[in-house]
Write a protein that holds these residues in place. Structure first.
Motif, PDB file in Angstrom:
ATOM      1  N   TRP A   1       0.841  -1.205   0.000  1.00 35.67           N
ATOM      2  CA  TRP A   1       0.000   0.000   0.000  1.00 35.67           C
ATOM      3  C   TRP A   1       0.868   1.243   0.000  1.00 35.67           C
ATOM      4  CZ3 TRP A   1      -0.842   4.270   3.078  1.00 35.67           C
ATOM      5  CH2 TRP A   1      -2.012   4.996   2.807  1.00 35.67           C
TER       6      TRP A   1
ATOM      7  N   GLU B   1       1.236   4.273  -2.821  1.00 35.57           N
ATOM      8  CA  GLU B   1       0.772   5.600  -2.430  1.00 35.57           C
ATOM      9  C   GLU B   1       1.865   6.657  -2.421  1.00 35.57           C
ATOM     10  OE1 GLU B   1      -2.212   6.748  -1.753  1.00 35.57           O
ATOM     11  OE2 GLU B   1      -3.284   4.874  -1.951  1.00 35.57           O
TER      12      GLU B   1
ATOM     13  N   ARG C   1      -3.392   5.127  -9.110  1.00 31.86           N
ATOM     14  CA  ARG C   1      -3.073   4.297  -7.964  1.00 31.86           C
ATOM     15  C   ARG C   1      -3.385   2.824  -8.254  1.00 31.86           C
ATOM     16  NH1 ARG C   1      -4.336   1.262  -4.573  1.00 31.86           N
ATOM     17  NH2 ARG C   1      -3.437   1.117  -2.508  1.00 31.86           N
TER      18      ARG C   1
ATOM     19  N   THR D   1      -4.015  10.283   2.446  1.00 29.21           N
ATOM     20  CA  THR D   1      -3.475  10.578   1.116  1.00 29.21           C
ATOM     21  C   THR D   1      -4.525  11.296   0.301  1.00 29.21           C
ATOM     22  OG1 THR D   1      -4.204   8.468   0.262  1.00 29.21           O
ATOM     23  CG2 THR D   1      -1.975   8.561   1.119  1.00 29.21           C
TER      24      THR D   1
END
Length: 201
Positions: A100, A104, A170, A200
């Motif tokens: 993740w 990110e 993403r 984010t």
């Protein structure tokens, strides 16, 4: 003197220590977004604008670029350490949180390649220390019979996956990261943040 309203209509609050804490959190979140969008060389003024604070506030919290980068990376590393320390999360889940962060944060990927950070000696030194913390956290949860348990296989694999994390969205970056793990024959749990502490854009 009053601060101007920032991008998106955000206005920093006055109120002593509480306002200072809110401003710092807004700056860290903004720095994460700006570094992800524009890389570590993005102008610090862009971070202040995104956070909705004046540059004076930015420099009170982060006197230079190294301090801003370090604050963002510290949050990434702290989550990896937290999930690795959670006894109820399997190693696959730890890799899911790591992945993740890779999808990110361009700054986090840079951390994992800290040895290449030529020209940024302060950032490089700090990043190497944080990278070591990531490795220790992962190794602390790595099963002895795991395919990545031999010598340098763990961090070499992480570096290989991080190099594959490219793409304009993403979801595309996540897909590429998971494809890279599959090619390495490594199972990864759900790709997610841990504890909901990182924000984010």
């Amino acid at each position: 003197m009053t601060e101007q309203t920032g991008q998106g209509g955000r206005r920093p609050a006055n109120g002593g220590p509480k306002a200072a804490a809110r401003n710092r959190a807004a700056l860290v979140a903004a720095a994460r977004e700006i570094f992800a969008e524009h890389g570590l060389d993005a102008p610090l003024s862009a971070i202040a604008r995104r956070a909705g604070v004046g540059q004076g506030v930015l420099y009170r919290h982060f006197p230079d670029r190294t301090a801003a980068v370090a604050a963002v990376l510290e949050e990434n590393v702290r989550q990896i350490e937290q999930v690795a320390g959670a006894g109820d999360v399997p190693f696959t889940g730890v890799l899911g949180v790591l992945t993740w962060h890779l999808t990110e944060s361009a700054a986090f990927i840079g951390l994992l390649h800290a040895d290449r950070a030529a020209g940024r000696s302060g950032i490089r030194a700090h990043a190497l220390g944080l990278s070591g913390r990531v490795e220790r956290a992962l190794r602390g949860r790595l099963p002895a019979d795991h395919r990545l348990s031999a010598a340098d296989d763990l961090m070499l694999s992480v570096a290989m996956v991080s190099a594959a994390v490219t793409g304009p969205t993403r979801q595309e970056r996540e897909d590429r990261a998971l494809a890279a793990w599959r090619l390495l024959g490594v199972e990864v749990g759900p790709v997610r943040a841990f504890g909901g502490r990182v924000t984010t854009g």
